[in-house]
Every structure is written in structure tokens, then in C-alpha cells.
Scaffold this active site. Structure first.
Site, PDB file in Angstrom:
ATOM      1  N   ASN A  20      13.361  34.639  -3.708  1.00 65.95           N
ATOM      2  CA  ASN A  20      12.589  33.545  -3.125  1.00 65.95           C
ATOM      3  C   ASN A  20      12.359  33.838  -1.649  1.00 65.95           C
ATOM      4  O   ASN A  20      13.196  34.425  -0.977  1.00 65.95           O
ATOM      5  CB  ASN A  20      13.383  32.240  -3.281  1.00 65.95           C
ATOM      6  N   HIS A  36      11.723  32.153   2.088  1.00 59.94           N
ATOM      7  CA  HIS A  36      11.971  30.870   2.744  1.00 59.94           C
ATOM      8  C   HIS A  36      11.623  30.991   4.223  1.00 59.94           C
ATOM      9  O   HIS A  36      12.053  31.950   4.880  1.00 59.94           O
ATOM     10  CB  HIS A  36      13.438  30.454   2.575  1.00 59.94           C
ATOM     11  N   SER A  80      13.276  34.431   5.577  1.00 54.82           N
ATOM     12  CA  SER A  80      14.345  35.029   4.765  1.00 54.82           C
ATOM     13  C   SER A  80      13.852  35.279   3.344  1.00 54.82           C
ATOM     14  O   SER A  80      13.032  34.518   2.838  1.00 54.82           O
ATOM     15  CB  SER A  80      15.557  34.076   4.684  1.00 54.82           C
ATOM     16  N   ASP A 124      18.431  27.405  -1.786  1.00 52.30           N
ATOM     17  CA  ASP A 124      18.353  28.440  -0.740  1.00 52.30           C
ATOM     18  C   ASP A 124      19.739  28.945  -0.346  1.00 52.30           C
ATOM     19  O   ASP A 124      19.993  29.244   0.823  1.00 52.30           O
ATOM     20  CB  ASP A 124      17.611  27.896   0.492  1.00 52.30           C
TER      21      ASP A 124
HETATM   22  C1  GRF Z   1       5.793  29.876   2.460  1.00 56.03           C
HETATM   23  O1  GRF Z   1       6.180  29.873   3.825  1.00 56.03           O
HETATM   24  C2  GRF Z   1       7.007  29.692   1.593  1.00 56.03           C
HETATM   25  O2  GRF Z   1       8.163  30.353   2.051  1.00 56.03           O
HETATM   26  C3  GRF Z   1       7.195  28.210   1.694  1.00 56.03           C
HETATM   27  O3  GRF Z   1       5.907  27.662   1.645  1.00 56.03           O
HETATM   28  C4  GRF Z   1       4.996  28.639   2.135  1.00 56.03           C
HETATM   29  C5  GRF Z   1       3.998  28.908   1.053  1.00 56.03           C
HETATM   30  O4  GRF Z   1       2.894  29.454   1.663  1.00 56.03           O
HETATM   31  N1  GRF Z   1       8.035  27.726   0.622  1.00 56.03           N
HETATM   32  P1  GRF Z   1       1.778  30.169   0.738  1.00 56.03           P
HETATM   33  O5  GRF Z   1       1.564  29.257  -0.459  1.00 56.03           O
HETATM   34  O6  GRF Z   1       2.344  31.510   0.355  1.00 56.03           O
HETATM   35  O7  GRF Z   1       0.595  30.268   1.649  1.00 56.03           O
END
Ligand code: GRF
Length: 196
Positions: free
Chosen positions: A105, A107, A134, A143
Site C-alpha cells: 500500500n 501512504h 511510505s 497502515d
Molecule cells: C495517494 O496519495 C494515496 O497514497 C492516498 O490517496 C492518494 C491517491 O491518489 N491514499 P491517486 O488516486 O493515486 O491520484
């Protein structure tokens, strides 16, 4: 390495992975894209000719029922790795148990700082001078899995949640592309996840 990517939003990280995987020299292929809603990011899968599916969270009475349907779609694809990239849902424990540790994942914070669905907003609210991005192995927590890669991102005066998130995302994308590459090259053990 065959990779399935799960999204909920604009899929900018997904697009970066699709572009990286478009290079024959990149050791991973994106074989499917899934979403928990009609995410705008699904358009990136279509642009790259990658099959996609939607398992609507709201179409199921419980998280478990949603997870079972999502699990059936993933079983049909049989990816070597599942990447959660902006999936704004916690996977039910049964689904994590089925696929762990082959789920990573991204984050937008320097875990264990600011976990959860609002990591960018929380860093800003805390007045942090720096936050980060991360990539972790997904476990049953929120997370809390082993950290595979992370990098600091500065918070600048006047930052809004959007400007800060837009500064974090390119770092996230770079880390994610590198982590998937290293997993594909068997350089990165997923169980326990070496943190460089
Ligand atoms: C990313 O920063 C992800 O880590 C977080 O939401 C954002 C999603 O952005 N959970 P995208 O959909 O990849 O533009």
C-alpha cells in the site's frame, strides 16, 4: 511479476505504474485494475488496455460481503502482487489473510506518523515541518505493516492539503515504482519487509 492495482480516486499513482510497466525492461506487468467505486482513475487502465473491474462498496450490505466479491475478482486474475494505490477502504481480514504478504500500500505520510485516511490533513493540522511518503506491506492493522520504503517530504508555509498532497504524490509514485521493481527482481522480501 503480474500486478493488480486497486484504486478509489484519480489514480495518478496507478498511471505512473502503468507508464513504468509499459517499458518492456520493467519486470512487472499491470494485469488488472480494480476499484470500489466508479473511480476516475479507471480511465488510465482503459488508456493502457488493462482490464478493470468495479466492486461497489455501496452495492454490498457489509465490508465482508464486499471483500468476498473483491476476493473472487482477484482470484480470477491470480496476480503475483496486489498494489493498493489510493484505495480508500480497509480490506476485510479474510481478504488480507488470503493474500498477505503479497499486498502493498502507498501512504502519503512518513509512517508510523499520521496513519489512516487523512494522513496529509493530519500532518498539516499537527504543524509538522516535514511529512513524507511510505510504501508498506498490508497487514490487518491500519497502515501498520512492515515499511518497504519511505522518504521525507517538506511541509512549506502556506501549504494546503492539496498543495502538500501534490508534493507528496510524485515521491509516492517514485517509491512505489521502485518497490514493485525490487519485488519483481526478488530483491525485496515481503514477509517482514526490509526497510532501507
Ligand atoms: C495517494 O496519495 C494515496 O497514497 C492516498 O490517496 C492518494 C491517491 O491518489 N491514499 P491517486 O488516486 O493515486 O491520484
Amino acid at each position: 511479476l503480474s500486478v493488480a492495482v486497486l484504486i478509489s480516486g484519480t489514480g495518478s499513482n496507478l498511471r505512473a505504474l502503468l507508464e513504468a510497466a509499459d517499458d518492456p525492461a520493467y519486470p512487472a506487468r499491470i494485469v488488472a485494475v480494480g476499484a470500489d467505486r466508479d473511480a476516475s482513475g479507471l480511465a488510465h487502465a482503459e488508456a493502457f488496455g488493462v482490464p478493470s473491474f468495479v466492486v461497489g462498496y455501496r452495492d454490498h450490505p457489509t465490508r465482508e460481503a464486499w471483500g468476498e466479491e473483491l476476493g473472487r475478482r482477484l482470484d480470477a486474475v491470480q496476480p503475483d502482487l496486489i498494489v493498493l494505490s489510493g484505495l480508500m477502504r480497509l480490506l476485510p481480514p479474510a481478504l488480507v489473510a488470503r493474500w498477505a504478504p503479497r499486498i502493498v500500500n502507498t501512504h502519503p505520510a512518513y509512517l508510523p506518523e499520521f496513519p489512516g485516511a487523512h494522513g496529509v490533513r493530519d500532518a498539516l493540522a499537527a504543524g509538522a515541518a516535514q511529512t513524507g511518503a511510505s510504501v508498506i506491506v498490508v497487514d490487518d492493522g491500519v497502515d501498520t505493516g512492515p515499511i518497504l520504503a519511505q522518504e521525507r517530504v517538506p511541509v512549506l508555509p502556506g501549504d494546503t492539503e492539496d498543495t502538500l498532497h501534490e508534493r507528496i504524490k510524485p515521491v509516492e509514485r517514485r517509491l512505489l515504482i521502485d518497490v514493485v521493481r525490487r519485488i519483481a527482481a526478488d530483491e525485496l522480501p515481503l514477509a517482514g519487509g526490509a526497510h532501507p
